[in-house]
Motif scaffolding. Structure first.
Motif, PDB file in Angstrom:
ATOM      1  N   PRO A 133       1.051  -1.230   0.012  1.00 13.46           N
ATOM      2  CA  PRO A 133      -0.145  -0.405   0.252  1.00 13.46           C
ATOM      3  C   PRO A 133       1.259   1.065   0.212  1.00 13.46           C
ATOM      4  CG  PRO A 133      -0.650  -1.814   1.918  1.00 13.46           C
ATOM      5  CD  PRO A 133       0.573  -1.875   0.826  1.00 13.46           C
TER       6      PRO A 133
ATOM      7  N   TRP B 248      -0.538  -5.593  -8.910  1.00 17.45           N
ATOM      8  CA  TRP B 248      -0.236  -7.106  -9.147  1.00 17.45           C
ATOM      9  C   TRP B 248       0.634  -7.761  -8.566  1.00 17.45           C
ATOM     10  CZ3 TRP B 248       5.023  -8.364 -11.452  1.00 17.45           C
ATOM     11  CH2 TRP B 248       5.485  -7.540 -11.600  1.00 17.45           C
TER      12      TRP B 248
ATOM     13  N   GLY C 109       7.518  -4.421   0.996  1.00 15.41           N
ATOM     14  CA  GLY C 109       7.421  -4.929  -0.265  1.00 15.41           C
ATOM     15  C   GLY C 109       7.434  -6.382  -1.174  1.00 15.41           C
TER      16      GLY C 109
HETATM   17  O1  PRX Z   1      -0.856  -7.765  -1.165  1.00  9.70           O
HETATM   18  C1  PRX Z   1      -0.616  -7.214  -2.248  1.00  9.70           C
HETATM   19  C2  PRX Z   1       0.838  -6.480  -2.593  1.00  9.70           C
HETATM   20  O2  PRX Z   1       1.820  -7.239  -2.733  1.00  9.70           O
HETATM   21  C3  PRX Z   1       1.288  -9.111  -2.882  1.00  9.70           C
HETATM   22  C4  PRX Z   1       2.206  -9.126  -3.806  1.00  9.70           C
HETATM   23  O3  PRX Z   1       3.784  -9.414  -4.076  1.00  9.70           O
HETATM   24  P1  PRX Z   1       4.157 -10.200  -4.581  1.00  9.70           P
HETATM   25  O4  PRX Z   1       3.670 -11.880  -4.989  1.00  9.70           O
HETATM   26  O5  PRX Z   1       5.847 -10.135  -3.702  1.00  9.70           O
HETATM   27  O6  PRX Z   1       4.657  -9.215  -5.875  1.00  9.70           O
HETATM   28  C5  PRX Z   1       4.781  -8.012  -5.397  1.00  9.70           C
HETATM   29  C6  PRX Z   1       4.803  -7.020  -6.620  1.00  9.70           C
HETATM   30  C7  PRX Z   1       4.032  -7.357  -8.101  1.00  9.70           C
HETATM   31  C8  PRX Z   1       0.224  -8.347  -3.410  1.00  9.70           C
HETATM   32  O7  PRX Z   1      -1.096  -9.580  -3.346  1.00  9.70           O
HETATM   33  N1  PRX Z   1       0.587  -5.501  -3.237  1.00  9.70           N
HETATM   34  C9  PRX Z   1       1.305  -5.444  -4.740  1.00  9.70           C
HETATM   35  N2  PRX Z   1       1.240  -4.192  -5.527  1.00  9.70           N
HETATM   36  C10 PRX Z   1       0.567  -3.266  -4.294  1.00  9.70           C
HETATM   37  C11 PRX Z   1       0.246  -4.389  -3.122  1.00  9.70           C
HETATM   38  N3  PRX Z   1      -0.670  -3.920  -2.073  1.00  9.70           N
HETATM   39  C12 PRX Z   1      -0.950  -1.733  -2.172  1.00  9.70           C
HETATM   40  N4  PRX Z   1      -0.878  -2.242  -3.015  1.00  9.70           N
HETATM   41  C13 PRX Z   1       0.035  -2.192  -4.373  1.00  9.70           C
HETATM   42  N5  PRX Z   1      -0.125  -1.639  -5.728  1.00  9.70           N
END
Ligand code: PRX
Length: 622
Positions: free
Chosen positions: A396, A421, A530
């Motif tokens: 977020p 994503w 992240g």
């Molecule tokens: O919870 C969401 C968060 O990161 C998760 C995905 O993590 P990963 O597979 O490691 O990939 C991260 C990069 C693509 C999601 O389920 N997430 C990803 N983008 C956002 C986010 N939470 C809030 N805002 C976003 N823009």
């Protein structure tokens, strides 16, 4: 609830930011195009993606765009033959792009290397031939345990070129984790480096590999290829290890791109879930290529003069899709930086932006919050006027950080795109385009072709403004195509929980304009800077300590990292808490999982709250 602070700041945000007139004039995809694309995708999803696929080169076209006959085992571009590397390299060297910079790399000590498309093509072919000489062929797996180096990009592409499947293990992960991955992935070759620079220190990666490979955890492992980077002494096992430079020295710079079926595997990427063991998801050549290419070009409004910088590590999906494959598929210049953003001081990133004239900068909210602490002094010392688009992903994006980036980095001239994503989706799914009206803290609307919604546990849409589960209702091309391990179980997790819909594992709400606001994970997964980490993984690491009886881990809000872990621990009979034990347990997690998993505090308890069936009630902790 751990996301409360973020949530509050999101709920109270009402400002909107409209695109600047110049952006509306110059954008490749304007609001009318976007509307038309959404309409086309709504009435004929396959035509929309077929059009996107036509922009790439195929050895043989598809018989069907999306085969839904065995849903949710969707098959994209079935019958087609292609190779993603042919599209990322060969396609460009037949055009004026041949001499364009494909990769600009900067090392932490300040050294730099650049590759044109032609040079990268030759380097990839050499290593592809080197891998073949080691016996690697189509379908074989190769583990890459590598930091941000040109050879990392070269290794990914060389594998894919010959039809081998790459599986990257983040260089910040521990030897123990690498060992687990090697055992599961069973590679023929592991590629690594002697060491690399991080925050002024040399991280000796080859040593970690030696530790991980003690007593041969992989049946088929034959070779370890080591790239020279930090010139540190390493042990070379003459029967197994070879230097990258020696391997490629006499190889020819030409190697044919293997003809792959669209759904042949391209790479394996692990991601944390609710169990103690990350899932190995597979992405394939065809669908992934189409999804990443289209979203890269549209979301970032790509122009021939762009210099694109995604600051994510290639060890994560963001690095795969938007540091390596997306930019190269689109024929743009991608920037890569080896080191730490605060080294030697907090202006390093802005120095790189100005030095190379970066036009698009894609990063993470944690990175922005980290730099925000140092105020506007550092960005002001550098010429950031080349920037035209900013973006973030992974967690977020709180309003304060969004606004700081908009004002201090973009100087009010660059849209800040918050993109949602996942590893599972392979490509950006919910995101503004540079011509969209922005609301700080919102990922705005799903991209054309993406049918996302917010529903209750039964799959019914929830009213606007109310929180619910984020789902995707229709297939998309870059969706993971396979799983290593128990496929049935993993598919059930994503598709059976809410029948007929893809369950993303996030909590979100929609507002009256159809804008999505992502609030955090719906499951026991932490998001530290992240990075997705299952609470169960941290618990397993803690319970390996001989004094620990039980452990429960929850996420707590952290102003910079979004979340960090807090642990509750009960001890075995006869042991008592102490500062030393506290330190030891933190160190244990670090050793087991790597330095990215930060345990903020550990509380010792006599017992942990449990349900009647004996499961720990995490909701009662924290
Ligand atoms: O919870 C969401 C968060 O990161 C998760 C995905 O993590 P990963 O597979 O490691 O990939 C991260 C990069 C693509 C999601 O389920 N997430 C990803 N983008 C956002 C986010 N939470 C809030 N805002 C976003 N823009």
């Amino acid at each position: 609830m751990d996301h409360k602070e973020t949530l509050d700041s999101l709920l109270h945000e009402e400002r909107v930011f409209r695109p600047l007139p110049q952006m509306l004039i110059e954008a490749g995809v304007n609001p009318q195009d976007l509307r038309a694309a959404r309409e086309l995708a709504e009435v004929d999803l396959c035509s929309y993606w077929e059009e996107a696929a036509e922009e790439l080169d195929w050895f043989k076209k598809w018989e069907q765009v999306c085969d839904i006959s065995d849903a949710p085992n969707y098959r994209w571009f079935s019958g087609a033959r292609c190779n993603i590397v042919y599209n990322a390299l060969d396609r460009h060297i037949e055009t004026v792009n041949k001499n364009r910079l494909a990769l600009i790399w900067e090392g932490e000590p300040g050294d730099s290397r650049q590759y044109t498309y032609y040079e990268l093509y030759r380097a990839v072919n050499r290593f592809a031939n080197g891998l073949k000489a080691l016996g690697v062929g189509k379908g074989d797996r190769v583990v890459l345990y590598m930091p941000q180096l040109p050879e990392t990009v070269i290794a990914m592409l060389a594998c894919a070129r010959i039809g081998a499947v790459h599986s990257m293990v983040f260089s910040g992960f521990s030897a123990r984790l690498l060992r687990e991955r090697v055992r599961e992935v069973d590679p023929r070759v592991v590629v690594t480096v002697d060491g690399f620079y991080r925050n002024g220190q040399v991280i000796r990666l080859k040593e970690e590999v030696d530790r991980a490979l003690l007593d041969d955890p992989a049946q088929n492992l034959e070779s370890v290829v080591v790239v020279h980077r930090a010139n540190v002494d390493v042990n070379m096992d003459s029967a197994r290890d070879c230097w990258y430079e020696d391997l490629v020295r006499h190889e020819r710079p030409h190697a044919p791109a293997e003809i792959m079926a669209a759904d042949d595997p391209l790479f394996i990427m692990h991601t944390s879930g609710t169990t103690g063991k990350p899932k190995g998801l597979v992405h394939s050549h065809g669908g992934y290529m189409v999804g990443v290419h289209r979203t890269f070009k549209w979301v970032f409004d790509l122009k021939p003069t762009d210099i694109f910088w995604c600051s994510a590590d290639p060890g994560w999906i963001t690095g795969h899709s938007y540091l390596v494959y997306g930019p190269l598929l689109a024929g743009t210049t991608t920037v890569m930086y080896e080191g730490h953003s605060l080294y030697p001081q907090a202006d390093r990133l802005w120095n790189i932006v100005s030095k190379y004239g970066v036009t698009i900068f894609y990063t993470s909210p944690t990175q922005i919050r980290t730099l925000m602490r140092f105020g506007h002094r550092y960005p002001e010392q550098h010429d950031l006027s080349s920037l035209r688009i900013l973006g973030a992903v992974g967690e977020p994006f709180n309003t304060e950080a969004w606004l700081w980036m908009y004002e201090n980095i973009g100087k009010g001239q660059c849209p800040v795109l918050d993109t949602w994503w996942q590893t599972e989706t392979g490509m950006i799914m919910i995101s503004p385009l540079p011509v969209s009206v922005l609301k700080p803290g919102s990922v705005t609307r799903p991209l054309p072709g993406i049918d996302a919604d917010v529903v209750d546990a039964e799959g019914n849409p929830v009213p606007d403004g109310k929180g619910g589960l984020l789902v995707i209702k229709k297939p998309w091309p870059a969706m993971f195509s396979d799983v290593i391990g128990d496929r049935e179980e993993v598919m059930a997790h994503y598709w059976k929980r809410i029948p007929g819909m893809f369950y993303a594992g996030d909590v979100a709400r929609k507002d009256e304009d159809g804008y999505f606001w992502i609030q955090g994970r719906a499951d026991d997964v932490l998001n530290i800077s992240g990075h997705r980490i299952g609470t169960a993984e941290v618990e397993c690491a803690l319970t390996k300590h001989p004094q620990v009886a039980e452990a429960a881990v929850v996420g707590v809000v952290d102003k910079i990292k979004g979340q960090v872990a807090k642990a509750y621990v009960t001890l075995n009979h006869g042991f008592v808490e102490s500062d030393d034990l506290h330190r030891e347990l933190k160190e244990q997690v670090r050793r087991e999982l790597g330095p990215i998993v930060i345990v903020r505090s550990i509380e010792f308890r006599d017992e942990l709250p449990k349900t009647s069936s004996g499961k720990i009630k995490r909701t009662e902790l924290g």
